[in-house]
Design an enzyme around this catalytic site. Structure first.
Site, PDB file in Angstrom:
ATOM      1  N   HIS A 126    -112.937 -49.494 -29.297  1.00 40.73           N
ATOM      2  CA  HIS A 126    -112.318 -48.501 -28.417  1.00 40.73           C
ATOM      3  C   HIS A 126    -112.844 -47.106 -28.755  1.00 40.73           C
ATOM      4  O   HIS A 126    -113.230 -46.339 -27.864  1.00 40.73           O
ATOM      5  CB  HIS A 126    -110.793 -48.561 -28.579  1.00 40.73           C
ATOM      6  CG  HIS A 126    -110.052 -47.573 -27.737  1.00 40.73           C
ATOM      7  ND1 HIS A 126    -109.413 -47.933 -26.579  1.00 40.73           N
ATOM      8  CD2 HIS A 126    -109.846 -46.244 -27.881  1.00 40.73           C
ATOM      9  CE1 HIS A 126    -108.838 -46.850 -26.045  1.00 40.73           C
ATOM     10  NE2 HIS A 126    -109.087 -45.817 -26.824  1.00 40.73           N
ATOM     11  N   GLU A 127    -112.888 -46.793 -30.047  1.00 36.08           N
ATOM     12  CA  GLU A 127    -113.359 -45.466 -30.467  1.00 36.08           C
ATOM     13  C   GLU A 127    -114.863 -45.308 -30.235  1.00 36.08           C
ATOM     14  O   GLU A 127    -115.326 -44.232 -29.844  1.00 36.08           O
ATOM     15  CB  GLU A 127    -112.990 -45.195 -31.926  1.00 36.08           C
ATOM     16  CG  GLU A 127    -111.509 -45.327 -32.252  1.00 36.08           C
ATOM     17  CD  GLU A 127    -110.556 -44.671 -31.257  1.00 36.08           C
ATOM     18  OE1 GLU A 127    -110.931 -43.657 -30.624  1.00 36.08           O
ATOM     19  OE2 GLU A 127    -109.436 -45.172 -31.099  1.00 36.08           O
TER      20      GLU A 127
END
Length: 136
Positions: A126-127
């Site tokens: 996600h990051e």
């Protein structure tokens, strides 16, 4: 120092720039901001606190992992999941991978490689997407 969470979609959709040693301060800002939002957050990218540099933090169990200039080297085991984000309202469906391998520089600017599985792998992905301007 704790920073405000950016919610500007246009800003968040821009690719991040390579981090340099003078960006090491971002490690503390990301950690302070993550801890201040720990009820609703398990990871952050630097653009989420207003800095378009390739730096992320995520929780690996109880340990925060900081990555400068992370590069996804391998991924396997795709699956569908739902995710939320501090910068966005609600949750969305996305594809993630069960296992990933990432190269990065640590806080001492030393090269590292880590293989992550399951939820830590999902958070990291996600990051990493944030660094590419990809929002869920």
């Amino acid at each position: 120092m704790q920073q405000a969470i950016v919610k500007d979609i246009f800003f968040l959709q821009q690719k991040s720039e390579v981090a340099v040693k003078s960006d090491l301060y971002l490690a503390q800002d990301l950690q302070d901001t993550l801890l201040a939002n720990q009820e609703n957050c398990v990871g952050l990218a630097a653009n989420m606190i207003g800095d378009k540099k390739r730096v992320i933090i995520f929780m690996y169990g109880m340990v925060p992992i900081i990555m400068f200039n992370p590069i996804l080297r391998a991924k396997s085991g795709p699956y569908q999941t739902e995710e939320g984000c501090l910068s966005l309202v609600g949750s969305r469906s996305t594809t993630r991978y069960q296992e990933i391998t990432v190269d990065y520089l640590d806080r001492n600017w030393q090269p590292q490689t880590i293989t992550l599985k399951d939820f830590p792998a999902q958070i990291c992905q996600h990051e990493l997407d944030h660094l590419e301007g990809i929002l869920i």
